[in-house]
Write an enzyme that holds these catalytic residues in place. Sequence first.
Site, PDB file in Angstrom:
ATOM      1  N   PHE A 236      -2.927   3.616  -6.865  1.00 48.29           N
ATOM      2  CA  PHE A 236      -1.832   4.595  -6.898  1.00 48.29           C
ATOM      3  C   PHE A 236      -0.536   3.866  -6.523  1.00 48.29           C
ATOM      4  O   PHE A 236      -0.284   3.622  -5.341  1.00 48.29           O
ATOM      5  CB  PHE A 236      -2.127   5.750  -5.936  1.00 48.29           C
ATOM      6  CG  PHE A 236      -3.573   6.178  -5.975  1.00 48.29           C
ATOM      7  CD1 PHE A 236      -4.178   6.537  -7.184  1.00 48.29           C
ATOM      8  CD2 PHE A 236      -4.350   6.177  -4.825  1.00 48.29           C
ATOM      9  CE1 PHE A 236      -5.512   6.904  -7.229  1.00 48.29           C
ATOM     10  CE2 PHE A 236      -5.687   6.547  -4.862  1.00 48.29           C
ATOM     11  CZ  PHE A 236      -6.269   6.918  -6.062  1.00 48.29           C
ATOM     12  N   ASP A 238       2.602   2.880  -5.246  1.00 47.15           N
ATOM     13  CA  ASP A 238       3.618   3.429  -4.346  1.00 47.15           C
ATOM     14  C   ASP A 238       4.446   2.286  -3.763  1.00 47.15           C
ATOM     15  O   ASP A 238       4.630   1.257  -4.408  1.00 47.15           O
ATOM     16  CB  ASP A 238       2.955   4.282  -3.261  1.00 47.15           C
ATOM     17  CG  ASP A 238       2.098   3.454  -2.289  1.00 47.15           C
ATOM     18  OD1 ASP A 238       1.871   2.251  -2.552  1.00 47.15           O
ATOM     19  OD2 ASP A 238       1.666   4.006  -1.261  1.00 47.15           O
ATOM     20  N   ASP A 312      -7.734   1.344  -3.278  1.00 52.10           N
ATOM     21  CA  ASP A 312      -6.478   1.908  -2.776  1.00 52.10           C
ATOM     22  C   ASP A 312      -6.711   2.664  -1.467  1.00 52.10           C
ATOM     23  O   ASP A 312      -5.938   2.527  -0.514  1.00 52.10           O
ATOM     24  CB  ASP A 312      -5.862   2.841  -3.815  1.00 52.10           C
ATOM     25  CG  ASP A 312      -4.444   3.260  -3.465  1.00 52.10           C
ATOM     26  OD1 ASP A 312      -4.278   4.034  -2.499  1.00 52.10           O
ATOM     27  OD2 ASP A 312      -3.504   2.818  -4.145  1.00 52.10           O
TER      28      ASP A 312
END
Length: 339
Positions: A236, A238, A312
């Site tokens: 993910f 970020d 993750d």
Amino acid sequence: MEPPMLPRESGRFVAERSQDVFVEEEGVQKVAEMLYNLRHGDELTAIGWEMANPLAPAPTSDQALNWVFVVDTMNFSFWPEKESEQCEVTFNGTTYTGYMTLCAAIARAMEEGVPITDPKFFSQMSVEELGHILRSDNKTPMPMLQERHQVLTEGGRVLLENGGSFRSFISKAANDARKMVELIVEKIPSYRDEATYEGRRISFYKRAQILVADFWGVMAARGEGDIVSMDWLTMFADYRVPQALVHLGALRYSDALLQTLKNGELLSSGDRREVEIRGCSIWSVELIRARLCKLMQERDGQTCSVNSAIIDFYLWPYAKQHHKEMAHIPIHHTRCVYY
């Protein structure tokens, strides 16, 4: 218009053309070895979700699924303008910062009897009501209140149009992770995390993918985690996990990019350098996973069940736990609703 490349293909496309962010082979091997040494623990299983979400309701209730939707719909942009001015929320004697302020604020609202996990409520709530729910203990408010209100009420209306709960909405994707991401991105505009790079439309779908992974985490905790295509998910993308990947040597920033970040320059969403940080993060985790699976096959004769979402789930808390050691590595700052 041609559809954007999917996140995995986008990551590879960016990594092969990147000018300021580079995937480092030696670091990829190092992280794979580190994860290989954890293969017998709980860190690389869906149980890691419960460990990473201590403020979530008990996974046995469907309220936990609506909680996941509320939190993930507002899961973006928690970094402070100044490190000394963090938004803080205290719940049950513990003071939280960053993403956990959101979880703590939602937990506090639930304890106060606010029906924050009910789509009928959050689809119609006012900005003032949400501001009260997300109130800080100090003078630093949670950033982007207007945007959080807009995406949450929008998401609530979509749930009401599709059965009235996140469970009923996501059931339209028939327990298929890829179809779930596609459904979320199609129906809820704030989840369309896309960009243009080198003339091609690409996608990251950070929040859509984490919403599916969190749904899987809740269902796995119930013993119902038999969702197909989980391998389709990427990490993910970020701002915290890239920092960990640089710290571990799997990513390297150019001197120019490092200086830009150390100067505190904001990168706009879609900026070439911002896209390269996120794209190369995705691709480095794909390579780490492939290397980990190879190690497990060669050394143990085992088939690898670790997917990129689980990696993750491990790296994000790792970054939080080791934040002092990696404080010299600047995170990139981009104010947007995508992460």
